[in-house]
Design a protein around this motif. Sequence first.
Motif, PDB file in Angstrom:
ATOM      1  N   ARG A   1       0.817  -1.213   0.000  1.00  0.00           N
ATOM      2  CA  ARG A   1       0.000   0.000   0.000  1.00  0.00           C
ATOM      3  C   ARG A   1       0.852   1.264   0.000  1.00  0.00           C
ATOM      4  O   ARG A   1       0.528   2.240  -0.681  1.00  0.00           O
ATOM      5  CB  ARG A   1      -0.917  -0.001   1.228  1.00  0.00           C
ATOM      6  CG  ARG A   1      -1.874   1.179   1.285  1.00  0.00           C
ATOM      7  CD  ARG A   1      -2.834   1.033   2.441  1.00  0.00           C
ATOM      8  NE  ARG A   1      -3.740   2.161   2.507  1.00  0.00           N
ATOM      9  CZ  ARG A   1      -4.660   2.331   3.454  1.00  0.00           C
ATOM     10  NH1 ARG A   1      -4.796   1.408   4.389  1.00  0.00           N
ATOM     11  NH2 ARG A   1      -5.449   3.382   3.452  1.00  0.00           N
ATOM     12  N   LEU A   2       1.953   1.243   0.723  1.00  0.00           N
ATOM     13  CA  LEU A   2       2.806   2.423   0.832  1.00  0.00           C
ATOM     14  C   LEU A   2       3.725   2.615  -0.369  1.00  0.00           C
ATOM     15  O   LEU A   2       4.211   3.723  -0.595  1.00  0.00           O
ATOM     16  CB  LEU A   2       3.650   2.343   2.100  1.00  0.00           C
ATOM     17  CG  LEU A   2       2.922   2.590   3.419  1.00  0.00           C
ATOM     18  CD1 LEU A   2       3.810   2.247   4.595  1.00  0.00           C
ATOM     19  CD2 LEU A   2       2.467   4.049   3.505  1.00  0.00           C
ATOM     20  N   THR A   3       3.981   1.562  -1.120  1.00  0.00           N
ATOM     21  CA  THR A   3       4.987   1.653  -2.184  1.00  0.00           C
ATOM     22  C   THR A   3       4.414   1.457  -3.589  1.00  0.00           C
ATOM     23  O   THR A   3       5.161   1.570  -4.567  1.00  0.00           O
ATOM     24  CB  THR A   3       6.100   0.605  -1.961  1.00  0.00           C
ATOM     25  OG1 THR A   3       5.540  -0.707  -1.994  1.00  0.00           O
ATOM     26  CG2 THR A   3       6.796   0.837  -0.635  1.00  0.00           C
TER      27      THR A   3
ATOM     28  N   THR B   1       5.790  11.064   6.287  1.00  0.00           N
ATOM     29  CA  THR B   1       7.011  10.260   6.253  1.00  0.00           C
ATOM     30  C   THR B   1       7.062   9.378   5.016  1.00  0.00           C
ATOM     31  O   THR B   1       8.121   9.227   4.394  1.00  0.00           O
ATOM     32  CB  THR B   1       7.115   9.384   7.518  1.00  0.00           C
ATOM     33  OG1 THR B   1       7.089  10.211   8.673  1.00  0.00           O
ATOM     34  CG2 THR B   1       8.412   8.575   7.502  1.00  0.00           C
ATOM     35  N   PHE B   2       5.922   8.797   4.637  1.00  0.00           N
ATOM     36  CA  PHE B   2       5.950   7.771   3.600  1.00  0.00           C
ATOM     37  C   PHE B   2       5.511   8.257   2.224  1.00  0.00           C
ATOM     38  O   PHE B   2       5.625   7.507   1.250  1.00  0.00           O
ATOM     39  CB  PHE B   2       5.130   6.565   4.044  1.00  0.00           C
ATOM     40  CG  PHE B   2       5.794   5.805   5.150  1.00  0.00           C
ATOM     41  CD1 PHE B   2       6.810   4.899   4.881  1.00  0.00           C
ATOM     42  CD2 PHE B   2       5.448   6.030   6.472  1.00  0.00           C
ATOM     43  CE1 PHE B   2       7.451   4.214   5.893  1.00  0.00           C
ATOM     44  CE2 PHE B   2       6.078   5.360   7.504  1.00  0.00           C
ATOM     45  CZ  PHE B   2       7.085   4.444   7.207  1.00  0.00           C
TER      46      PHE B   2
ATOM     47  N   TRP C   1       6.762   6.523  -1.224  1.00  0.00           N
ATOM     48  CA  TRP C   1       5.922   6.206  -2.384  1.00  0.00           C
ATOM     49  C   TRP C   1       6.539   6.784  -3.651  1.00  0.00           C
ATOM     50  O   TRP C   1       6.629   6.094  -4.689  1.00  0.00           O
ATOM     51  CB  TRP C   1       4.523   6.769  -2.154  1.00  0.00           C
ATOM     52  CG  TRP C   1       3.611   6.681  -3.341  1.00  0.00           C
ATOM     53  CD1 TRP C   1       2.815   5.638  -3.691  1.00  0.00           C
ATOM     54  CD2 TRP C   1       3.421   7.693  -4.348  1.00  0.00           C
ATOM     55  NE1 TRP C   1       2.134   5.930  -4.857  1.00  0.00           N
ATOM     56  CE2 TRP C   1       2.484   7.177  -5.282  1.00  0.00           C
ATOM     57  CE3 TRP C   1       3.946   8.974  -4.547  1.00  0.00           C
ATOM     58  CZ2 TRP C   1       2.065   7.907  -6.388  1.00  0.00           C
ATOM     59  CZ3 TRP C   1       3.538   9.695  -5.655  1.00  0.00           C
ATOM     60  CH2 TRP C   1       2.604   9.160  -6.562  1.00  0.00           C
ATOM     61  N   TYR C   2       6.970   8.024  -3.598  1.00  0.00           N
ATOM     62  CA  TYR C   2       7.575   8.674  -4.766  1.00  0.00           C
ATOM     63  C   TYR C   2       8.799   7.895  -5.235  1.00  0.00           C
ATOM     64  O   TYR C   2       9.010   7.700  -6.447  1.00  0.00           O
ATOM     65  CB  TYR C   2       7.963  10.107  -4.415  1.00  0.00           C
ATOM     66  CG  TYR C   2       8.590  10.882  -5.549  1.00  0.00           C
ATOM     67  CD1 TYR C   2       7.819  11.680  -6.374  1.00  0.00           C
ATOM     68  CD2 TYR C   2       9.969  10.817  -5.794  1.00  0.00           C
ATOM     69  CE1 TYR C   2       8.385  12.404  -7.423  1.00  0.00           C
ATOM     70  CE2 TYR C   2      10.535  11.515  -6.844  1.00  0.00           C
ATOM     71  CZ  TYR C   2       9.747  12.307  -7.644  1.00  0.00           C
ATOM     72  OH  TYR C   2      10.306  13.005  -8.689  1.00  0.00           O
TER      73      TYR C   2
END
Length: 338
Positions: free
Chosen positions: A252-254, A277-278, A282-283
């Motif tokens: 989900r975060l990546t 933070t995340f 992701w970027y």
Amino acid sequence: MAEDKEPEDAGEAEDQEPDESEDAGQTESVDLSRFYASAFKPFHGYVWNQNAWIGKMLAESAAVRMRPVLPRIVVDSPLIRMTAFTENLRRQMAGLTGFNDMVRKALEPLTATYRPPQWHSVFASLGDVINRLYPENLRDVRPDLDDLEELLVEEGIPLMWVPGPQTVRALLDAPDAAARRRIIGRRWKGIVNDCEAVLEEVTHPDVQNARGFARDVARALRAGHTSAAQALAANLLDSLLQRHFDQAARVRLTKNDFKTTGVKFKFEDYKFKVACTFAPVWYAHAKYFPKNGDPIPRTFGRHPSAHGVSRTQYSRINAVYALMLVTSVIKFFDTELP
């Protein structure tokens, strides 16, 4: 290797000799089930409950105080203005900046003749909320949510805990992404100092191993081994996510399919600290497939660092981005892990 030809600036912190002491070894993993559940609740949870209470209190106060003197139908009444203010309040609370000034200005018609002492405690408590949400490097700068989203999501610049406040201010004041990248290039030594200072404060036993490798990244950068620094930081980022998130949370975060779907990282899906933070994590996970002929990106990415080793991807600036990123993630786990 060729480096970005940009003037150097010592940045905000003085150069210091690196600490060569060995860090603690890897510790047993802890039960993170409650942490997962907490991290992925909407980040509005930090502020919406209090916001709803304040909005209700303001509306009730306006109704009670103004009812005896208001005509039944008035287009521009203080009560109607208060309703509009309550909606504006929701947006401003999400931005987490300028809130006290906005409240005072919006309440001027009401408070001109009515100044209850409890407002002072309301303003003070809101300041405490903001201080708890922002890490130390953002508390004086207090960027609003639009500014944060542009730098974190659109450009992948880590801002949580590092860099220092003067560099954050310079980045926010810069006119565009290219100028911000040049700022990071000029201030790379100071940013490395900032990262080392934050890593020095990390105490949680479950991130001591990662802390040691992050300090190795900083030392490699100082010694001019930029390629080694970037490669280690990129793999350390992956190891941190593998160790501290289950597969569903990690995906989900990546999962960055922006190039094909146009869907960006959504701040509203996470708590504030998780989102800030995340979003750069992701970027950094933008899809990159050499077999599809994807061009190697110039900005730091986890996939091109692993599968597109080149003079285009590997640079001192990208190594600094990577160090900032792993420092932010390590400090996040240091503050949030049980």
